[in-house]
Enzyme design. Structure first.
Site, PDB file in Angstrom:
ATOM      1  N   GLU A  81       0.815  -1.222   0.000  1.00  0.00           N
ATOM      2  CA  GLU A  81       0.000   0.000   0.000  1.00  0.00           C
ATOM      3  C   GLU A  81       0.846   1.268   0.000  1.00  0.00           C
ATOM      4  O   GLU A  81       0.770   2.098   0.918  1.00  0.00           O
ATOM      5  CB  GLU A  81      -0.952  -0.004   1.203  1.00  0.00           C
ATOM      6  CG  GLU A  81      -1.974  -1.110   1.138  1.00  0.00           C
ATOM      7  CD  GLU A  81      -3.030  -1.021   2.234  1.00  0.00           C
ATOM      8  OE1 GLU A  81      -2.779  -0.365   3.259  1.00  0.00           O
ATOM      9  OE2 GLU A  81      -4.098  -1.618   2.048  1.00  0.00           O
ATOM     10  N   GLU A 135      -6.474  -8.062  -0.419  1.00  0.00           N
ATOM     11  CA  GLU A 135      -6.874  -8.125   0.994  1.00  0.00           C
ATOM     12  C   GLU A 135      -8.358  -7.819   1.106  1.00  0.00           C
ATOM     13  O   GLU A 135      -8.881  -6.941   0.404  1.00  0.00           O
ATOM     14  CB  GLU A 135      -6.148  -7.052   1.819  1.00  0.00           C
ATOM     15  CG  GLU A 135      -4.675  -7.214   1.970  1.00  0.00           C
ATOM     16  CD  GLU A 135      -4.066  -6.068   2.796  1.00  0.00           C
ATOM     17  OE1 GLU A 135      -4.809  -5.403   3.552  1.00  0.00           O
ATOM     18  OE2 GLU A 135      -2.860  -5.838   2.659  1.00  0.00           O
TER      19      GLU A 135
HETATM   20  C1  GAL Z   1      -4.332  -2.844   5.043  1.00  0.00           C
HETATM   21  C2  GAL Z   1      -2.885  -3.283   5.202  1.00  0.00           C
HETATM   22  C3  GAL Z   1      -2.785  -4.560   6.004  1.00  0.00           C
HETATM   23  C4  GAL Z   1      -3.648  -4.489   7.227  1.00  0.00           C
HETATM   24  C5  GAL Z   1      -5.052  -4.164   6.822  1.00  0.00           C
HETATM   25  C6  GAL Z   1      -6.034  -4.098   7.949  1.00  0.00           C
HETATM   26  O1  GAL Z   1      -4.441  -1.517   4.721  1.00  0.00           O
HETATM   27  O2  GAL Z   1      -2.279  -3.483   3.960  1.00  0.00           O
HETATM   28  O3  GAL Z   1      -1.436  -4.788   6.348  1.00  0.00           O
HETATM   29  O4  GAL Z   1      -3.141  -3.532   8.093  1.00  0.00           O
HETATM   30  O5  GAL Z   1      -5.066  -2.922   6.193  1.00  0.00           O
HETATM   31  O6  GAL Z   1      -7.319  -3.773   7.488  1.00  0.00           O
END
Ligand code: GAL
Length: 678
Positions: free
Chosen positions: A153, A316
């Site tokens: 990110e 994710e």
């Molecule tokens: C994302 C990040 C992850 C984790 C996640 C939690 O933005 O890439 O490492 O922190 O959020 O929602």
């Protein structure tokens, strides 16, 4: 053929952080057993593992990663291997403080957190190159390696001396002379003319924030600088593993999901092999309906599919709740399957999670994960994830398929930045991204596929292009629009369009002549309303409420389709239509509610035969999206409501999830989803 081309499964799994659990061998062993149970096949490793991989400067430890990679390979799984630059070890910050980011107030940050390195620091670049080279040389040929996950990110900016120097070089390359820069940034305003390049500084609340051309160029520079850092990261990776695809995980903004604001992903997407992104909608929130949010999720997915015109990946998502919304509500039963399949429906070839196992300590210890602290496969979340795993296996035939769309909606990052910065109109009601999502909603409700594109996209493939609120518009884009319409395209534009050029200088001598010719109108003024103000417009013998913005329009050849009811511009045109060559350009002069947009676009969709032929009688809360091959389509039918819904479709089919034969009358339970193959 490398693993990615051979992989026929949809990817299911997610971020796996075994480096947090190396002292718990029984946990690591259990993970492997649970992965197989959940039908998880792909894991992103090493994202934040730098301090485990290189505990001391120059001392590397790969034994643990060797073991995990081997174990995952043995169970038939894939690894998406990350470069660890998203967070660095303490020794690195301590020994080389230049790697720490300097904020816009010129304060050097302390070690801590993540996503906070300087993109210019020669030391950081050197250290990242070393660890990345080690990783690619060690694992480049590993049979489990599916893809590279570069950093995590990417975001934010750094204002240190190195970055200032790089910014100045970037500006010199762009403008060549200081005179040109002063002209582009309107230097004499408040005596802001520069007499030497070294006087140029990035925007700062301690200094300059009012020079809009500077603000805009800084944002462009930050995108370019981030891409430059990414290019640096992948240099050895590309050289050693030219056949392993490279991605970096993109984001969206706010719990309500609007396009990511601070990096131009239109630019960035040109440099990745596959777009991947992290999606965290606040399902079941108390400010909108489930369908409201689903439509916004659909919009962002469509954007990531459209930017490279190919399937993307969800890198994710959460199997349950997150830890960073104001209220972190659990997904209701059924929502996990529904929301996972929505990703696939819009063109994702994966549903990956953050994260596999919930952390034991620190800020993410309550963030949802597949495996909870109870370490159990009996709980609801694990069961629902397993159901998704089984479901993805049943629908794997859709992998690699694209989605045909004849409607393009334009989102432009530079326009977004410039409009946000503009001191004028109303600070609260610009809502550029939200406005696009409101236009998109009419199509989502009617199950008409849409692509979310940029001004650079090839417009010729769309029957309808919608470009709301292009406050910043380059002359080149005006020419492109004119060409598109002349060749037979339909273009819709709106209020707050055509104010400034690419350096944020206003157009002189009235609304741009090219737009006047194209739309057959001249916009004489924009009236900005207070939040409670309302006017109405009459269109097709109905009256619709308007708010926020009303363009005052002079007709110059266009036909008026609707007019204002009140105020000093009562009876004047509010909606216009102009035929140019073989096409038509429409202008919607005022912000309306959804009712007008729906009626307006329904008529256009009928005229252009854009209506979805497969849906005979749909329902706005039931979304139908298809994944298409040349000869066949798979239909995802998704109920984003809390009630049973019935829709009617053109053909009988089979539900791939259950194997059931489905008639043309489809009944869906609340949050119900079917994947139908006629
Ligand atoms: C994302 C990040 C992850 C984790 C996640 C939690 O933005 O890439 O490492 O922190 O959020 O929602």
């Amino acid at each position: 053929m490398r693993r990615y081309d051979l992989e026929t499964r949809l990817l299911h799994g997610g971020d796996y952080n075994p480096d947090q659990w190396l002292g718990y061998p029984e946990i690591l062993a259990k993970d492997l057993a649970l992965m197989e149970k959940a039908k998880a096949n792909t894991f992103s490793l090493g994202i934040f593992a730098w301090s485990t991989l290189e505990p001391e400067e120059g001392v590397f430890r790969f034994d643990w990663l060797d073991k995990i990679m081997a174990d995952i390979h043995e169970m038939g799984g894939n690894v998406i291997l990350a470069t660890p630059s998203g967070a660095r070890p303490a020794w690195l910050s301590q020994k080389y403080p230049e790697v720490l980011r300097t904020n816009e107030r010129r304060e050097k940050q302390l070690h801590g957190g993540r996503h906070n390195h300087c993109f210019s620091s020669p030391v950081y670049r050197k250290k990242v190159a070393i660890i990345n080279k080690k990783l690619v040389e060690r694992y480049g040929n590993h049979p489990a390696l599916l893809m590279w996950h570069i950093s995590n990110e990417y975001s934010g900016d750094c204002h240190c001396d190195y970055c200032q120097e790089n910014f100045r070089s970037w500006l010199k390359q762009k403008y060549t002379t200081l005179e040109a820069l002063n002209e582009a940034w309107w230097g004499p305003f408040w005596s802001h003319t520069y007499s030497d390049w070294s006087q140029v500084e990035s925007p700062s609340s301690l200094g300059e924030t009012m020079v809009h051309g500077l603000n805009l160029d800084w944002k462009r520079f930050v995108t370019d600088q981030t891409i430059d850092f990414y290019q640096h990261e992948i240099k050895d990776i590309r050289r050693v593993t030219p056949n392993i695809p490279i991605t970096t995980n993109f984001m969206a903004d706010t719990n309500d999901l609007i396009p990511f604001q601070s990096l131009d992903y239109g630019e960035f997407s040109k440099h990745v092999d596959i777009i991947s992104w992290d999606c965290y909608p606040a399902w079941h929130n108390d400010w909108g309906t489930t369908a409201d949010l689903a439509s916004k999720v659909g919009f962002i997915n469509d954007q990531y599919r459209s930017l490279k015109q190919q399937p993307f990946l969800i890198m994710e998502s959460t199997p349950s709740s997150v830890n960073w919304h104001d209220v972190n509500k659990a997904k209701r039963p059924g929502m996990h399957l529904l929301s996972s399949l929505q990703f696939i429906a819009h063109g994702s070839d994966s549903n990956l999670y953050f994260q596999w196992r919930k952390s034991r300590g620190s800020s993410e210890k309550f963030h949802g994960a597949v495996v909870d602290h109870d370490n159990s496969e009996e709980n609801r979340v694990f069961q629902e994830v397993t159901k998704v795993g089984h479901s993805l296996e049943k629908i794997k035939a859709v992998k690699g398929s694209y989605k045909k769309a004849k409607v393009g909606i334009i989102f432009d990052w530079a326009n977004n930045w410039a409009l946000e910065d503009a001191q004028g109109f109303s600070q609260q009601s610009k809502r550029y991204a939200q406005t696009l999502q409101e236009h998109y909603r009419s199509f989502w409700n009617a199950d008409i596929p849409v692509e979310v594109i940029t001004p650079e996209s090839d417009l010729g493939k769309y029957d309808l292009v919608i470009a709301p609120m292009l406050y910043l518009i380059e002359e080149e884009t005006m020419d492109k629009f004119t060409e598109y319409v002349t060749q037979g395209g339909r273009l819709v534009s709106t209020y707050v369009t055509g104010y400034v050029n690419e350096t944020d200088l206003t157009y002189l001598n009235g609304w741009p002549k090219k737009l006047q010719k194209l739309f057959g109108i001249a916009v004489k003024e924009t009236d900005t309303l207070y939040p409670k103000d309302r006017n109405q417009l009459n269109y097709q013998s109905k009256s619709y409420e308007v708010q926020d913005y009303c363009s005052i329009i002079e007709l110059k050849g266009a036909q008026s389709l609707g007019s204002y009811v009140q105020d000093f511009y009562a009876q004047q045109s509010a909606v216009t239509k102009h035929t140019v060559g073989a096409g038509t350009a429409y202008y919607i002069g005022a912000r309306t509610a959804q009712d007008f947009l729906t009626d307006f676009y329904t008529a256009l969709a009928q005229e252009l035969s854009l209506t979805n032929p497969w849906v005979v009688a749909g329902h706005p809360d039931v979304s139908v999206q298809s994944r298409d091959f040349e000869e066949e389509s798979y239909y995802f039918v998704m109920n984003f409501s809390e009630e049973i819904q019935i829709i009617e479709v053109a053909e009988e089919s089979t539900d791939l999830l259950t194997g059931e034969k489905i008639s043309k009358h489809i009944q869906l339970q609340p949050y119900g989803v079917k994947v139908l193959h006629p």
